[in-house]
Design an enzyme around this catalytic site. Structure first.
Site, short mmCIF file in Angstrom:
data_model
loop_
_atom_site.label_atom_id
_atom_site.label_comp_id
_atom_site.label_asym_id
_atom_site.label_seq_id
_atom_site.Cartn_x
_atom_site.Cartn_y
_atom_site.Cartn_z
N ASP A 26 10.30 -2.22 5.49
CA ASP A 26 11.03 -1.07 6.03
C ASP A 26 12.29 -1.48 6.80
O ASP A 26 13.21 -0.67 6.96
CB ASP A 26 10.12 -0.25 6.95
CG ASP A 26 9.16 0.64 6.16
OD1 ASP A 26 9.22 0.62 4.92
OD2 ASP A 26 8.34 1.32 6.80
N ASP A 27 12.32 -2.72 7.29
CA ASP A 27 13.50 -3.19 8.04
C ASP A 27 14.71 -3.39 7.14
O ASP A 27 15.81 -3.65 7.63
CB ASP A 27 13.17 -4.50 8.75
CG ASP A 27 12.19 -4.33 9.89
OD1 ASP A 27 12.03 -3.18 10.36
OD2 ASP A 27 11.57 -5.33 10.31
N TRP A 36 14.34 7.76 -1.26
CA TRP A 36 13.89 6.79 -0.27
C TRP A 36 12.77 5.89 -0.79
O TRP A 36 12.58 4.78 -0.31
CB TRP A 36 13.40 7.52 0.99
CG TRP A 36 14.46 8.17 1.79
CD1 TRP A 36 14.79 9.50 1.81
CD2 TRP A 36 15.39 7.53 2.68
NE1 TRP A 36 15.84 9.73 2.67
CE2 TRP A 36 16.23 8.53 3.22
CE3 TRP A 36 15.57 6.20 3.08
CZ2 TRP A 36 17.24 8.26 4.13
CZ3 TRP A 36 16.58 5.92 4.00
CH2 TRP A 36 17.40 6.93 4.51
N THR A 58 2.25 4.90 1.28
CA THR A 58 2.77 5.34 2.57
C THR A 58 1.64 5.85 3.45
O THR A 58 0.75 6.57 2.99
CB THR A 58 3.83 6.45 2.38
OG1 THR A 58 4.26 6.90 3.66
CG2 THR A 58 3.28 7.63 1.61
N GLY A 81 0.80 -1.21 0.00
CA GLY A 81 0.00 0.00 0.00
C GLY A 81 0.83 1.26 0.00
O GLY A 81 2.05 1.24 0.19
N GLY A 95 -2.07 2.46 6.18
CA GLY A 95 -2.63 1.58 7.19
C GLY A 95 -2.07 0.17 7.15
O GLY A 95 -2.61 -0.73 7.80
N LYS A 96 -0.98 -0.03 6.41
CA LYS A 96 -0.40 -1.36 6.26
C LYS A 96 0.04 -1.96 7.60
O LYS A 96 -0.29 -3.10 7.93
CB LYS A 96 0.82 -1.30 5.33
CG LYS A 96 0.56 -0.76 3.95
CD LYS A 96 1.81 -0.78 3.09
CE LYS A 96 2.94 0.08 3.62
NZ LYS A 96 2.61 1.52 3.66
N ARG A 113 0.94 11.78 6.50
CA ARG A 113 2.40 11.82 6.43
C ARG A 113 2.94 12.97 7.28
O ARG A 113 3.99 12.84 7.94
CB ARG A 113 2.84 11.98 4.98
CG ARG A 113 4.35 12.09 4.77
CD ARG A 113 4.96 10.77 4.44
NE ARG A 113 6.40 10.88 4.22
CZ ARG A 113 7.16 9.92 3.70
NH1 ARG A 113 6.61 8.79 3.33
NH2 ARG A 113 8.45 10.06 3.55
#
Length: 247
Positions: free
Chosen positions: A35-36, A54, A11, A9, A14-15, A138
């Site tokens: 993201d890790d 990014w 940014t 989804g 709600g992921k 955001r």
């Protein structure tokens, strides 16, 4: 049985909220967060738009991410234990991935944009929200590396539009959800969908058996017997839909 769910989804769509809730309720469930796998800030290139990139796939160590997913695929029991995930008593006693359902959630904003991952999913979910809501959410978030002025309009949103189009061309089995709907509604819809997807796999042999029984009885041209089998199948299936994920 192993089952992999993709939750992608935009940014702030709600992921993570959805993923965290599913992890708490699904049995033997592990998670891999995209993201890790971000590279270090000094490894992120500056693009033609003037911003550090990014929101592109090269900002992530995708080889390491794929390796992590493969580690789960090879031994979900070992993976769960090494990540502090509680297993059901059946899985704990057996120490075998053959017992019960083992679930992996792969969560991230570009999980459908990397070819080595596209074919691993048994179920694909994607959360989207409109531009204004996305920008508002955001702006309320605090990141390790703060957003510089103009990043959202100059980089984040344009990259989202580009990658979404690319994703839609790569994957045609995605279930799209409106991230502005109440969280409970989103969770309930996804949880029910997972149940309905797992049911045929968990009970395939059972259903095949009853289909064979129905065929056998039909050969006898006995209306009462046919009606009985139909009713029996419907009763058992109605009882099985909810408990599937409790095995």
């Amino acid at each position: 049985m192993k089952f992999i769910i993709g939750i992608g989804g935009v940014t702030n769509g709600g992921k993570t909220t959805l993923t965290d809730r599913l992890v708490r309720t699904l049995p033997n469930c592990c998670v891999v967060h995209q993201d890790d796998f971000y590279k270090k800030p000094d490894q992120i290139e500056v693009g033609e738009d003037g911003f550090r990139q990014w929101d592109v796939i090269t900002a992530l160590d995708m080889e390491a991410m794929v390796s992590t997913v493969k580690g789960w695929q090879e031994n979900p029991v070992k993976f769960a234990r090494s990540h502090g995930v509680s297993l059901s008593p059946e899985a704990e006693d057996s120490g075998s991935e053959q017992k019960g359902v083992h679930i992996l959630i792969v969560e991230g904003f570009l999980i459908y944009n990397y070819k080595p991952l596209i074919d691993i999913y048994d179920k694909c979910v994607y959360l989207s929200i409109p531009y204004e809501e996305c920008k508002r959410r955001r702006s309320t978030r605090t990141y390790t590396v703060p957003d510089p002025p103009g990043l959202f309009d100059g980089h984040v949103w344009p990259m989202y539009l580009k990658h979404r189009k690319e994703m839609e061309n790569n994957c045609n089995s995605i279930e799209y959800l409106d991230g502005t709907t109440p969280r409970d509604d989103i969770y309930n819809k996804v949880y029910e969908s997972i149940q309905n997807t797992l049911l045929p796999k968990e009970h395939y042999c059972f259903i095949q058996y009853f289909n064979l029984s129905l065929f056998s009885v039909s050969q006898q041209q006995d209306g009462d017997n046919i009606g009985f089998v139909y009713r029996l199948v419907n009763i058992i299936l109605s009882k099985c839909v909810t408990p599937v994920l409790n095995f």
